[in-house]
Scaffold this active site. Structure first.
Site, PDB file in Angstrom:
ATOM      1  N   TYR A  36      43.323 -17.597 -43.640  1.00 49.08           N
ATOM      2  CA  TYR A  36      43.174 -17.560 -42.382  1.00 49.08           C
ATOM      3  C   TYR A  36      42.416 -18.945 -42.094  1.00 49.08           C
ATOM      4  CZ  TYR A  36      44.364 -12.960 -42.337  1.00 49.08           C
ATOM      5  OH  TYR A  36      44.825 -11.470 -42.192  1.00 49.08           O
ATOM      6  N   HIS A  41      42.109 -18.550 -34.780  1.00 45.76           N
ATOM      7  CA  HIS A  41      40.944 -17.632 -34.631  1.00 45.76           C
ATOM      8  C   HIS A  41      39.627 -17.982 -35.442  1.00 45.76           C
ATOM      9  CE1 HIS A  41      40.590 -14.164 -32.379  1.00 45.76           C
ATOM     10  NE2 HIS A  41      40.844 -13.226 -32.988  1.00 45.76           N
ATOM     11  N   ASN A  88      37.520  -8.258 -35.580  1.00 45.41           N
ATOM     12  CA  ASN A  88      37.114  -6.974 -34.722  1.00 45.41           C
ATOM     13  C   ASN A  88      35.966  -6.218 -34.824  1.00 45.41           C
ATOM     14  OD1 ASN A  88      39.634  -7.702 -33.873  1.00 45.41           O
ATOM     15  ND2 ASN A  88      40.627  -5.653 -34.219  1.00 45.41           N
ATOM     16  N   ASP A 113      36.463 -18.847 -30.774  1.00 39.35           N
ATOM     17  CA  ASP A 113      37.748 -19.527 -30.195  1.00 39.35           C
ATOM     18  C   ASP A 113      37.889 -19.227 -28.764  1.00 39.35           C
ATOM     19  OD1 ASP A 113      40.217 -17.402 -30.694  1.00 39.35           O
ATOM     20  OD2 ASP A 113      38.347 -17.187 -31.878  1.00 39.35           O
ATOM     21  N   ASN A 134      38.317  -9.726 -29.339  1.00 39.59           N
ATOM     22  CA  ASN A 134      37.575  -8.541 -30.014  1.00 39.59           C
ATOM     23  C   ASN A 134      36.413  -8.961 -30.598  1.00 39.59           C
ATOM     24  OD1 ASN A 134      39.876  -7.088 -29.037  1.00 39.59           O
ATOM     25  ND2 ASN A 134      41.209  -7.699 -30.780  1.00 39.59           N
TER      26      ASN A 134
END
Length: 210
Positions: A36, A41, A88, A113, A134
């Site tokens: 990631y 994100h 989340n 972001d 989220n």
């Protein structure tokens, strides 16, 4: 196999606080894991990494279900944080640290972001709704308030309306986009110092629209 957060607690017990009382917390949002690292994100994580480099610290100490580091920014003692709970559940780490250091909500600054802004554009807000993000929703739930300042980092809009949102925010930046993002982080740092100096209007002048 031990739960990763149990391991965090064991490490935390062995760690000692460095440098004095924490006055502010700066939280970059993202997802843990090398897959990631350069996704949209993870703009908040990337911003924290740049700040850590700028202030000569490492954000690598396991505490509060996060990786943290302590820095002096604009004369203030600041905890830099990268929650390790996945996006989340970011509020779990933020809420725990806020209670531990007895910080008021307005001393928690969140870097996140934003898909409504072009890559590298910045937007400072003194408070506001989560806007469908989220990570911000989770933070708001754990703090019981939306009155925390945030710096939104533009990651670009979806290529077309039908593009899946999750696929978009988990897509990687192009090399050119990473250059634009990196260039914006110097401005972000200036805006952050203004917020820490209790001049959020100045932070907006520095960041918004650039």
């Amino acid at each position: 196999m031990a739960n990763i957060f149990d391991l965090f607690k064991q490490i935390e017990k062995k760690s000692s606080s460095v440098g004095g009382t924490i006055e502010y917390m700066v939280v970059g949002l993202g997802n843990p894991g090398s897959q990631y690292t350069h996704t949209r994100h993870n703009a908040g994580f990337l911003a924290i990494d740049r700040l850590a480099e700028q202030y000569g610290v490492k954000v690598d100490r396991a505490k509060f279900k996060a990786l943290v580091g302590e820095a002096t920014v604009g004369g203030k003692r600041v905890l830099l944080m990268k929650p390790q709970t996945f996006m989340n559940l970011s509020g779990e780490a933020v809420g725990e640290a806020t209670r531990f250091y007895k910080l008021s909500v307005d001393r928690v600054i969140v870097l996140s972001d934003d898909i409504t802004l072009d890559v590298g554009r910045l937007r400072v807000r003194r408070k506001g709704s989560a806007g469908g993000h989220n990570g911000l929703k989770s933070i708001q739930a754990h703090l019981g308030s939306d009155e925390y300042p945030r710096i939104k980092i533009g990651v670009g809009q979806k290529p077309h309306a039908d593009y899946d949102l999750v696929d978009w925010v988990l897509s990687n930046f192009s090399d050119g986009e990473l250059q634009s993002l990196s260039a914006s982080f110097d401005t972000l740092g200036q805006g952050l110092e203004a917020i820490l100096g209790a001049d959020i209007d100045r932070a907006m002048q520095i960041c918004n629209g650039k």
